[in-house]
Every structure is written in C-alpha cells, then in structure tokens.
Design a protein around this motif. Structure first.
Motif, short mmCIF file in Angstrom:
data_model
loop_
_atom_site.label_atom_id
_atom_site.label_comp_id
_atom_site.label_asym_id
_atom_site.label_seq_id
_atom_site.Cartn_x
_atom_site.Cartn_y
_atom_site.Cartn_z
N ALA A 3 0.84 -1.20 0.00
CA ALA A 3 0.00 0.00 0.00
C ALA A 3 0.88 1.25 0.00
CB ALA A 3 -0.91 -0.01 1.22
N ALA A 4 0.40 2.30 -0.65
CA ALA A 4 1.15 3.55 -0.74
C ALA A 4 1.14 4.29 0.59
CB ALA A 4 0.54 4.43 -1.82
N ASN A 5 2.22 5.03 0.85
CA ASN A 5 2.34 5.94 1.98
C ASN A 5 2.13 5.25 3.34
OD1 ASN A 5 3.03 8.55 2.72
ND2 ASN A 5 0.90 9.18 2.93
N LYS A 6 2.63 4.03 3.48
CA LYS A 6 2.53 3.27 4.73
C LYS A 6 3.91 2.83 5.18
CE LYS A 6 -2.06 1.53 5.06
NZ LYS A 6 -2.42 1.93 6.38
N THR A 7 4.09 2.71 6.48
CA THR A 7 5.35 2.25 7.05
C THR A 7 5.28 0.75 7.31
OG1 THR A 7 5.75 4.40 8.07
CG2 THR A 7 6.95 2.52 8.99
N PHE A 8 6.33 0.06 6.96
CA PHE A 8 6.45 -1.38 7.20
C PHE A 8 7.77 -1.64 7.92
CE2 PHE A 8 3.64 -0.97 3.61
CZ PHE A 8 2.63 -1.88 3.90
N SER A 9 7.76 -2.61 8.82
CA SER A 9 8.96 -2.96 9.57
C SER A 9 9.34 -4.40 9.27
CB SER A 9 8.71 -2.80 11.08
OG SER A 9 8.43 -1.45 11.37
N TYR A 10 10.66 -4.68 9.36
CA TYR A 10 11.17 -6.00 9.01
C TYR A 10 12.22 -6.45 10.01
CZ TYR A 10 9.09 -4.90 4.51
OH TYR A 10 8.20 -4.56 3.53
N ARG A 11 12.33 -7.76 10.18
CA ARG A 11 13.42 -8.39 10.90
C ARG A 11 13.71 -9.72 10.21
NH1 ARG A 11 10.83 -10.38 16.66
NH2 ARG A 11 9.34 -11.84 15.76
N ILE A 12 14.90 -10.23 10.37
CA ILE A 12 15.32 -11.44 9.66
C ILE A 12 16.02 -12.35 10.64
CG2 ILE A 12 16.79 -12.32 7.79
CD1 ILE A 12 16.54 -9.54 6.49
N ARG A 13 15.90 -13.67 10.41
CA ARG A 13 16.69 -14.61 11.19
C ARG A 13 17.16 -15.72 10.26
NH1 ARG A 13 12.33 -17.63 15.13
NH2 ARG A 13 11.10 -18.63 13.48
N ALA A 14 18.29 -16.30 10.60
CA ALA A 14 18.83 -17.42 9.83
C ALA A 14 18.19 -18.70 10.32
CB ALA A 14 20.35 -17.49 10.01
N CYS A 15 18.09 -19.68 9.42
CA CYS A 15 17.49 -20.95 9.81
C CYS A 15 18.20 -22.10 9.10
CB CYS A 15 16.00 -20.96 9.51
SG CYS A 15 15.59 -20.68 7.78
N ALA A 29 10.70 1.14 6.85
CA ALA A 29 10.72 2.01 5.68
C ALA A 29 9.29 2.35 5.31
CB ALA A 29 11.42 1.33 4.51
N LYS A 30 9.12 3.52 4.73
CA LYS A 30 7.79 3.98 4.33
C LYS A 30 7.69 3.94 2.81
CE LYS A 30 4.55 7.71 5.22
NZ LYS A 30 4.35 9.00 5.91
N THR A 31 6.58 3.39 2.31
CA THR A 31 6.36 3.38 0.86
C THR A 31 6.04 4.80 0.39
OG1 THR A 31 4.04 2.81 1.20
CG2 THR A 31 5.57 0.98 0.80
N ALA A 32 6.28 5.03 -0.86
CA ALA A 32 6.06 6.35 -1.45
C ALA A 32 4.56 6.66 -1.52
CB ALA A 32 6.66 6.41 -2.84
N PRO A 33 4.20 7.94 -1.49
CA PRO A 33 2.80 8.31 -1.66
C PRO A 33 2.28 7.87 -3.03
CG PRO A 33 4.08 10.16 -0.80
CD PRO A 33 5.05 9.09 -1.20
N ALA A 34 0.98 7.68 -3.14
CA ALA A 34 0.35 7.28 -4.41
C ALA A 34 0.64 8.33 -5.48
CB ALA A 34 -1.15 7.13 -4.22
N GLY A 35 0.92 7.88 -6.70
CA GLY A 35 1.17 8.77 -7.82
C GLY A 35 2.61 9.20 -7.99
N THR A 36 3.46 8.87 -7.02
CA THR A 36 4.87 9.24 -7.16
C THR A 36 5.54 8.26 -8.11
OG1 THR A 36 5.48 7.98 -5.22
CG2 THR A 36 5.02 10.31 -4.88
N PRO A 37 6.62 8.68 -8.74
CA PRO A 37 7.30 7.79 -9.69
C PRO A 37 8.01 6.63 -8.99
CG PRO A 37 8.41 9.93 -9.58
CD PRO A 37 7.22 10.00 -8.68
#
Length: 182
Positions: A3-15, A29-37
């Motif tokens: 979705a545009a203009n939303k913040t998402f968080s991530y974490r990683i683990r080895a397995c 990181a936050k996705t760009a607003p709608a309509g941006t290139p």
C-alpha cells in the motif's frame, strides 16, 4: 504490491534443519505516496578524474518530471547537488575535487513528479584510487603491489596492455580481486 504511503517494519533470522537464530535488529521504511514515480535503480559512481565523478542509473519510472541528485562529501550532511530533466540516466559531478585520494563522495538519486518523490536509489560511494603501484618481473611473470587507500572497495580491477604506459595499445581487464588485496 504494498500500500502507498505506509510504514512497514522487518526483521530477519537465519534458519537451518537444527533451528533458528535470534532475530536481526528491526528496520522500517515507508512506501512512497500514491502517484509518485518508481524509484531509479542501479546507481553507480565512477571517478573520471580528480574532480569529476560520473553517475549512471536505471530509470524505472514512466511519470517523472525529473531526478534529484544528492551528494555527501566525507561526513558532511547530504545536500541537493542537482535537479535534472525527465528520462535522464546519467550525470557528471564536475565539482568533486579530491575524490581520488582525499575526499569521499557519496550519492543517491530520486525521481520526482507533481505527486512527490520516489524512494532513493542505493547509495554509491566512490572508493579512493590505489597508490604506489609497483611491478616486479620475476621468472617470466610480473607481480603487482599497491597501496590500498580505500576502506569501502569491494575489490580491485587489474588492467594490462602491451607496451609502455604511453603506448596506444588497448587496455584489457585481466583480473578482479577481492577487497583489501594489495
């Protein structure tokens, strides 16, 4: 697609078959607003001379009105270096003095239009050129040594041509080393 203009968080683990590691640190990181290139990709920065760095990137957007190029010299704050026209895929920074031995330059590029700007490209930081190169002939081979002036190289490209350095022969890439090889 996120979705545009939303913040998402991530974490990683080895397995593996025996279990899992602890989680990495969290990044957001936050996705760009709608309509941006779409963000440009694949930014490279190459020192063309002691005062010029050539930038190249891939234009992934179809609706940008131009690109903004940001530069950081050493540990100074990031600043807007230039704003370009639509569909441009390269730029020469002709004010990057000392880029070969004394000043570190980093860059990123964003695509912009009336709706806003894309996320940035990768950051490209130009490594310093090696110095004090030496060539020693021994038993039918030539051994090279040099001084590594960088702390951010991923390797070294070794070129060769027949004849003296002033000869008109063509340079040929003969080897690529790992980082910190000298």
């Amino acid at each position: 697609k996120l979705a545009a203009n939303k913040t998402f968080s991530y974490r990683i683990r080895a397995c593996n078959g025996a279990g899992n590691s602890d989680y990495s640190a969290c990044v957001s990181a936050k996705t760009a607003p709608a309509g941006t290139p779409a963000a440009p990709t694949g930014l490279t920065a190459t020192a063309a001379s002691a005062g010029k760095i050539s930038l190249k990137w891939t234009d992934k957007s179809k609706n940008e009105t131009g690109f903004q190029i940001y530069r950081q010299k050493d540990s100074e704050p990031w600043t807007l270096l230039a704003t370009t026209t639509v569909n441009l895929k390269k730029y020469d920074d002709t004010s990057a003095f000392g880029n070969d031995e004394t000043a570190s330059y980093g860059y990123y590029v964003i695509a912009c239009n009336g709706g806003g700007c894309s996320p940035p490209t990768n950051t490209a930081i130009v490594p310093f050129k090696p110095t004090a190169i030496r060539a020693v002939s021994s038993a039918g081979k030539i051994n090279l040594k040099w001084t590594d002036k960088s702390d951010n190289e991923t390797g070294f490209q070794v070129y060769r041509k027949a004849g003296s350095c002033k000869s008109t022969g063509s340079w040929e890439l003969i080897a690529t080393t790992g980082a910190n090889v000298h």
